[in-house]
Structure formats: C-alpha cells, structure tokens
Design an enzyme around this catalytic site. Structure first.
Site: not given
Ligand code: CP
Ligand code: NVA
Length: 308
Positions: A103, A130, A291
């Site tokens: 990230r 993303h 997620r």
C-alpha cells in the site's frame, strides 16, 4: 510462473470470476467452521506507507487464518525505498516470504516491485487503484442483488483510486456504471482508457448526482479527501458540497437501492449518519467483511495454488 494482483484490467472476466467464486466458497467454508491450512509454512509481507484498518487486518487474517504468517513493515512517514533501492528490496523480500502486499502512493512502484520480486505481489491500494476493494464490492453486490450483470452502480464523488477500480471491474463484469462528479474531479480520459483496455463497458460520467441515481441499484461513495491529499482539503470540500449521499439523494433512487462505501467514512461530509447507519439501505459493514474473504481468495489462488 507467479501471478500478481495489481490491476483489475490485467485479468480476464473468467479469471476475475474464478477469484470471486473462490471467495464465495471460502466464505461459506469459514462460516461452516472449516479451518484452511493451505498457507501453512508460508509468510505474507505487508509493505504499507499509508494508514489502514480493513486492508491490513484482512490481509493479516487471510494469511494467518489459513495457517500462515504475516509480517508488517511500516513505512508511514518515511519513503519506502530510501534506505535501500526498490530492486534490491524486492529481490531480497522475494527470497524471504511467499507473497507481498503493498500500500503506497505510486502505482508504478508496485508494478516495478512486482517485476523485481520473485513472489506474488498484491496491490493493497495506490493513488491510482484499489483493486481488492472493487472485488469485495462486487462480491457484496452479488450477495445482495444476485447476478450483477446489467445492474446499475452509481458512484457519487471523487474520481479517485476507488472509482478507477470500480470502473475497471464494472467494464469487465458488465455492470453499468455512472460516476457523478464535479468538473475537475471526473475520471475523464482515464475512463476512456479503462473502457478501451477492458474491451468495452457501459461507463459514463455526469455532473448531476440526482440525475445519476434515478435508475441506481447501488449508490456508492468514498471520501472527498484521500490519503495524501490533505493539503487540498478546503478546495475539495467546496467542490464536493453538492455530492453528499444523504436521505434526500437516496429518495431519488428506485425503491430498494442499496448504499456502499469503501470506508473509512467522513460522516457528515460525503455520507450522512442516517444513511450509513440505516440497516435496510447500507451494506457497508458486510462490504468491509468481504475484504477479508477476497484476501483469503487471493491467498488461495495466487499463493497456495501457485504452480499447481
Ligand atoms: N477500504 C479500505 O481500504 O480501508 P482501509 O484504508 O482501512 O484499509
Ligand atoms: N480513496 C481513499 C480510499 C481509502 C480506502 C484513499 O485513497 O484514501
């Protein structure tokens, strides 16, 4: 050969469907109490230079809940490749662990890291995209709506990393996407490029959020000030003032329209409490849980099944 998960556009529709099917299967197995062991003896490294709750925890839980380990490297507040060059770090880490999630700010850094690194690299968010978020968003839509083909996703707000990944996955999986954004914050040429690279897609951009939600199945929003844009805050708050997802906007959508947000939310800015906390409308916590199910699917498909 190793596969990386960096950009939705790198994958065919069938490959994306395979990851989604694995996520659904692993989620069902987890709910049934099955403990996966495929990551036993394997380690995931997290290279993070921005804050994270969902992505970090999802990745760490994905690796450890499948029998593996996770190691977190904190680059917040310092350049990721200052102490040691990118190629050197990527080559070293690729010999120490079995997968790396990154990230950071620069998308190109993630692409370059993957080129030098011998193990799979997962994009855990860049300024550009993303992709793991977009996968979880589609999974959530399918759980709530069934088949997503031809459904209408309306994204309200900033043409940012989240919007770009949504555009890519909508194009690939035949979901209709409308982005309602003010001038200066649209995807513009990026949308044209995404459509071209995806080989088609029903993607459009408008200025008027009310017009956009008229046929929405899903209303989606994200923060107006992304990580790294803090010095633009005043300008952005002014630009997006008419783009709040609130009860009034939701009422303009067809009955049953659901609301998603990648989170974290700036409550009172891009979304109001009354909408995000309305359990008949908002699916944001289910979306956040997904997620993790997507990260477990990525571990299974890219790390456990590697070379099988
Ligand atoms: N949606 C998302 O990526 O959340 P985090 O920034 O907390 O990881
Ligand atoms: N657009 C936001 C997403 C956070 C998950 C950001 O980049 O900060």
């Amino acid at each position: 050969m190793k596969k990386d998960f960096i950009n939705i556009l790198d994958f065919t529709r069938d490959e994306l469907e395979q990851i989604l099917a694995t996520a659904q299967e692993l989620k069902a197995r987890k709910k049934a109490g099955v403990v996966e062991t495929g990551m036993a003896g394997k380690t995931l490294a997290l290279y993070f230079s921005k804050d994270s709750l969902r992505t970090r925890v999802s990745l760490e839980v994905a690796a450890t809940s499948m029998g593996g380990a996770a190691v977190y490297l904190d680059f917040k507040g310092k350049p990721m490749f200052e102490r040691e060059s990118l190629p050197d770090q990527a080559r070293v880490v690729g010999r120490l662990v079995d997968a790396v999630a990154i990230r950071t700010f620069s998308h190109q850094d993630v692409v370059d890291f993957a080129r030098w690194c011998a193990v799979p690299v997962i994009n855990a968010l860049t300024d550009w995209t993303h992709p793991t978020q977009a996968m979880a968003d589609i999974l959530t839509m399918r759980e709530c709506l069934g088949d997503t083909r031809g459904r209408h996703l309306v994204y309200i707000g900033d043409g940012n990393n989240v919007a770009r990944s949504l555009a890519a996955i909508c194009a690939k999986l035949e979901v209709k996407l409308t982005i309602a954004a003010p001038a200066g914050y649209k995807l513009g040429d990026d949308l044209v490029r995404i459509r071209r690279e995806a080989g088609g897609g029903d993607l459009r951009e408008v200025a008027d959020p009310i017009e956009a939600v008229k046929t929405a199945d899903v209303i989606y929003t994200d923060v107006w000030v992304s990580m790294g844009q803090e010095n633009e805050e005043d300008k952005r708050l002014a630009a997006f003032a008419a783009y709040q997802v609130n009860r009034d906007l939701w009422r303009r959508a067809p009955d049953g329209a659901m609301v998603l947000h990648c989170l974290p939310a700036e409550r009172g800015r891009e979304i109001t409490d009354e909408i995000i906390d309305d359990e008949n409308v908002s699916r944001v916590f289910q979306q956040a849980e997904n997620r993790m199910h997507i990260m477990r699917a990525l571990m299974q498909e890219f790390v456990v099944n590697r070379g099988k």
